[in-house]
Design an enzyme around this catalytic site. Structure first.
Site, PDB file in Angstrom:
ATOM      1  N   GLU A  83       4.357  16.740  -4.300  1.00 22.12           N
ATOM      2  CA  GLU A  83       4.358  18.205  -4.338  1.00 22.12           C
ATOM      3  C   GLU A  83       5.772  18.685  -4.604  1.00 22.12           C
ATOM      4  OE1 GLU A  83       4.006  20.360  -0.566  1.00 22.12           O
ATOM      5  OE2 GLU A  83       3.525  18.438   0.345  1.00 22.12           O
ATOM      6  N   CYS A 115       0.522  17.887   1.031  1.00 20.60           N
ATOM      7  CA  CYS A 115       0.729  16.529   1.561  1.00 20.60           C
ATOM      8  C   CYS A 115      -0.531  15.674   1.497  1.00 20.60           C
ATOM      9  CB  CYS A 115       1.217  16.618   3.000  1.00 20.60           C
ATOM     10  SG  CYS A 115       2.688  17.639   3.167  1.00 20.60           S
ATOM     11  N   HIS A 237      -1.002  12.342   9.254  1.00 18.99           N
ATOM     12  CA  HIS A 237       0.059  12.963   8.473  1.00 18.99           C
ATOM     13  C   HIS A 237       1.108  13.442   9.471  1.00 18.99           C
ATOM     14  CE1 HIS A 237       2.411  15.567   6.087  1.00 18.99           C
ATOM     15  NE2 HIS A 237       1.916  16.679   6.604  1.00 18.99           N
TER      16      HIS A 237
HETATM   17  N1  COA Z   1      14.146  20.359  24.760  1.00 22.43           N
HETATM   18  C1  COA Z   1      12.940  19.792  24.508  1.00 22.43           C
HETATM   19  N2  COA Z   1      11.925  20.420  23.860  1.00 22.43           N
HETATM   20  C2  COA Z   1      12.136  21.667  23.435  1.00 22.43           C
HETATM   21  C3  COA Z   1      13.368  22.330  23.671  1.00 22.43           C
HETATM   22  C4  COA Z   1      14.399  21.620  24.343  1.00 22.43           C
HETATM   23  N3  COA Z   1      15.591  22.154  24.574  1.00 22.43           N
HETATM   24  N4  COA Z   1      13.282  23.563  23.119  1.00 22.43           N
HETATM   25  C5  COA Z   1      12.041  23.685  22.572  1.00 22.43           C
HETATM   26  N5  COA Z   1      11.363  22.526  22.777  1.00 22.43           N
HETATM   27  C6  COA Z   1      10.018  22.198  22.303  1.00 22.43           C
HETATM   28  C7  COA Z   1       8.996  23.318  22.386  1.00 22.43           C
HETATM   29  O1  COA Z   1       8.443  23.424  23.671  1.00 22.43           O
HETATM   30  C8  COA Z   1       8.000  22.861  21.332  1.00 22.43           C
HETATM   31  O2  COA Z   1       7.211  21.816  21.843  1.00 22.43           O
HETATM   32  P1  COA Z   1       5.603  21.991  21.936  1.00 22.43           P
HETATM   33  O3  COA Z   1       5.131  22.329  20.559  1.00 22.43           O
HETATM   34  O4  COA Z   1       5.120  20.673  22.421  1.00 22.43           O
HETATM   35  O5  COA Z   1       5.373  23.134  22.883  1.00 22.43           O
HETATM   36  C9  COA Z   1       8.874  22.206  20.272  1.00 22.43           C
HETATM   37  O6  COA Z   1      10.121  21.952  20.909  1.00 22.43           O
HETATM   38  C10 COA Z   1       9.127  23.095  19.063  1.00 22.43           C
HETATM   39  O7  COA Z   1       9.557  24.342  19.497  1.00 22.43           O
HETATM   40  P2  COA Z   1       9.055  25.688  18.787  1.00 22.43           P
HETATM   41  O8  COA Z   1       9.670  26.851  19.466  1.00 22.43           O
HETATM   42  O9  COA Z   1       7.567  25.665  18.630  1.00 22.43           O
HETATM   43  O10 COA Z   1       9.757  25.477  17.354  1.00 22.43           O
HETATM   44  P3  COA Z   1       9.878  26.450  16.136  1.00 22.43           P
HETATM   45  O11 COA Z   1       8.923  27.577  16.247  1.00 22.43           O
HETATM   46  O12 COA Z   1      11.307  26.780  15.960  1.00 22.43           O
HETATM   47  O13 COA Z   1       9.476  25.527  14.899  1.00 22.43           O
HETATM   48  C11 COA Z   1       7.751  24.463  13.567  1.00 22.43           C
HETATM   49  C12 COA Z   1       8.476  24.506  14.931  1.00 22.43           C
HETATM   50  C13 COA Z   1       6.932  23.207  13.497  1.00 22.43           C
HETATM   51  C14 COA Z   1       6.852  25.695  13.451  1.00 22.43           C
HETATM   52  C15 COA Z   1       8.819  24.474  12.436  1.00 22.43           C
HETATM   53  O14 COA Z   1       9.634  23.332  12.529  1.00 22.43           O
HETATM   54  C16 COA Z   1       8.212  24.532  11.046  1.00 22.43           C
HETATM   55  O15 COA Z   1       7.883  25.597  10.537  1.00 22.43           O
HETATM   56  N6  COA Z   1       8.084  23.352  10.358  1.00 22.43           N
HETATM   57  C17 COA Z   1       7.563  23.255   9.004  1.00 22.43           C
HETATM   58  C18 COA Z   1       6.051  23.353   8.947  1.00 22.43           C
HETATM   59  C19 COA Z   1       5.341  22.133   9.457  1.00 22.43           C
HETATM   60  O16 COA Z   1       5.877  21.055   9.496  1.00 22.43           O
HETATM   61  N7  COA Z   1       4.066  22.320   9.828  1.00 22.43           N
HETATM   62  C20 COA Z   1       3.253  21.236  10.350  1.00 22.43           C
HETATM   63  C21 COA Z   1       1.856  21.214   9.812  1.00 22.43           C
HETATM   64  S1  COA Z   1       1.816  20.744   8.117  1.00 22.43           S
END
Ligand code: COA
Length: 389
Positions: A83, A115, A237
């Site tokens: 992609e 993906c 994935h």
């Molecule tokens: N120590 C340990 N864990 C911590 C932490 C710390 N200091 N601070 C936050 N966390 C944890 C949160 O609790 C969360 O865990 P959980 O999901 O088990 O509750 C995790 O870290 C992520 O935190 P979150 O606030 O949800 O992150 P975010 O909103 O900034 O971003 C994604 C997370 C995945 C949404 C982001 O990385 C993204 O958009 N990625 C690309 C899209 C993707 O990969 N999608 C997946 C499906 S294809």
């Protein structure tokens, strides 16, 4: 009708980009506690593409490792799943075909559905092999995951390729015929024409992934697929390791199983180090499982869940073949990781921006990597690749 010979994955190899960034660098820059990335996302480092590499060079490097062992006899199809394609018309596979020195009598195509596409390539390969068991299909899955600097997706970038041969009487894994599919149009992640970074609604993408898992699993079971307890290992994935853990917990719940869910660690090891590799990531997980699981997995069933945003999901399963360990080269995989040159935040940022150079403008690239293939730049508005001696 005579019984079909088992078909599946015969040889497999991995390649990644030649630079590496520790996620602590991004955490520092973004003012985030590093535990969020290391523990919260389950990721440690990510591969970063140097100036003279891209999905073609990584994919060709992985494919070369496969063909060095298996040879090209019987290979009449190359499917390049990506992609992060480098041209709107010409298949990345055609560049790889020349770099690999494949014969002219080989059909080549690039396929895309976020993906998911490597799994479609596997299914196409199985169909071709069922029709003519003497043929082999070379699948190359290669991607560079890119999000905007400073965005929530930034720590989930990465770069890697996996190549595998699909054939009859496979050496690594026979794929079972039953599979479960789920498709629904949704805007969780996409990349408009002209943009080099994906747009993503992160939270929606998590929900969409889990919804597709539920849909594909339901279809798989209704078509006679194995029960949760009959599956010895699972690979998902993995855009980031925590996502696979969330998926596994959801499937365990859906299956209503009392048994403890099998641990995923061995299959997560590789992508914790290279980051998201989009369509390659499921097969990176499979390779990581086969290379790192301490138990002999011969005869064991492995469940595979592919998810491509937008979205398509598929659940399928395969049986690990006796003698599979003799086909693996974990030392080669490790070498691909340790030879990466560490970069700090500033160099990473420069490389991130260099990747956005206009596609239709001539330029040359510095020889920054020492892999077998390099992207030399653009001349006459066409991409140029070189093979090292
Ligand atoms: N120590 C340990 N864990 C911590 C932490 C710390 N200091 N601070 C936050 N966390 C944890 C949160 O609790 C969360 O865990 P959980 O999901 O088990 O509750 C995790 O870290 C992520 O935190 P979150 O606030 O949800 O992150 P975010 O909103 O900034 O971003 C994604 C997370 C995945 C949404 C982001 O990385 C993204 O958009 N990625 C690309 C899209 C993707 O990969 N999608 C997946 C499906 S294809």
């Amino acid at each position: 009708m005579s019984e079909l010979a088992p078909a599946g994955i015969d040889e497999m190899a991995f390649a990644t980009a030649h630079r590496v960034l520790d996620l602590a660098e991004i955490a520092r820059r973004n003012g985030v506690e590093v535990g969020k990335y290391y523990v919260g996302l389950g990721q440690r480092r990510m591969s970063v593409a140097a100036e003279d590499e891209d999905p073609v060079t990584m994919g060709a490097e992985a494919a070369r490792a496969v063909l060095d062992r298996a040879g090209v006899a019987g290979v009449r199809t190359l499917v390049f799943a990506t992609e992060s394609g480098v041209d709107q018309s010409k298949s990345a596979g055609v560049y790889a075909h020349r770099l690999l020195g494949l014969p002219a009598h080989c059909r080549v195509v690039e396929i895309k559905q976020a993906c998911y596409s490597a799994t479609a390539a596997l299914q196409f390969g199985l169909g071709l092999v069922a029709r003519e068991p003497s043929e082999k299909v070379l699948v190359v899955a290669s991607d560079i995951a890119r999000y905007r600097l400073g965005s929530a997706g930034e720590p989930t970038q990465g770069a890697a390729a996996v190549a595998f041969l699909v054939g009859a009487n496979p050496g690594l894994m026979a794929i079972e015929p039953v599979s479960g599919i789920f498709t629904a149009e949704i805007d969780d992640f996409w990349r408009p024409n002209g943009m080099s970074e994906a747009l993503v609604d992160g939270k929606l993408s998590l929900e969409a992934y889990l919804g597709a898992l539920e849909g594909a699993w339901g279809d798989y079971r209704s078509r006679g697929g194995a029960g949760f307890g009959q599956i010895d290992r699972f690979c998902y994935h993995q855009p980031f390791a925590k996502m696979a853990l969330k998926a596994h917990a959801r499937l365990h719940e859906l299956a209503g199983s009392d048994a403890p869910a099998a641990r995923l660690d061995a299959g997560l090891a590789l992508s914790r180090e290279v980051g998201n590799s989009y369509t390659a990531s499921l097969y990176l997980g499979l390779l990581s499982l086969l290379e790192n699981d301490p138990e002999d997995l011969s005869g064991r069933r492995v469940g595979l869940f592919a998810y491509g945003s937008g979205c398509v999901g598929e659940f399928l399963a395969g049986i690990v073949q006796p003698g599979y360990r003799t086909r693996l080269r974990p030392e080669r995989t490790l070498e691909s990781l340790v030879r990466r040159v560490p970069v700090g935040y500033e160099e990473y940022r420069i490389l991130h921006e260099l990747y956005e150079r206009p596609a239709a403008q001539d330029y040359g690239t510095a020889a920054a990597t020492d892999g077998p293939f390099r992207f030399a730049g653009v001349s006459g508005m066409a991409r140029r690749y070189e093979r090292r001696a």
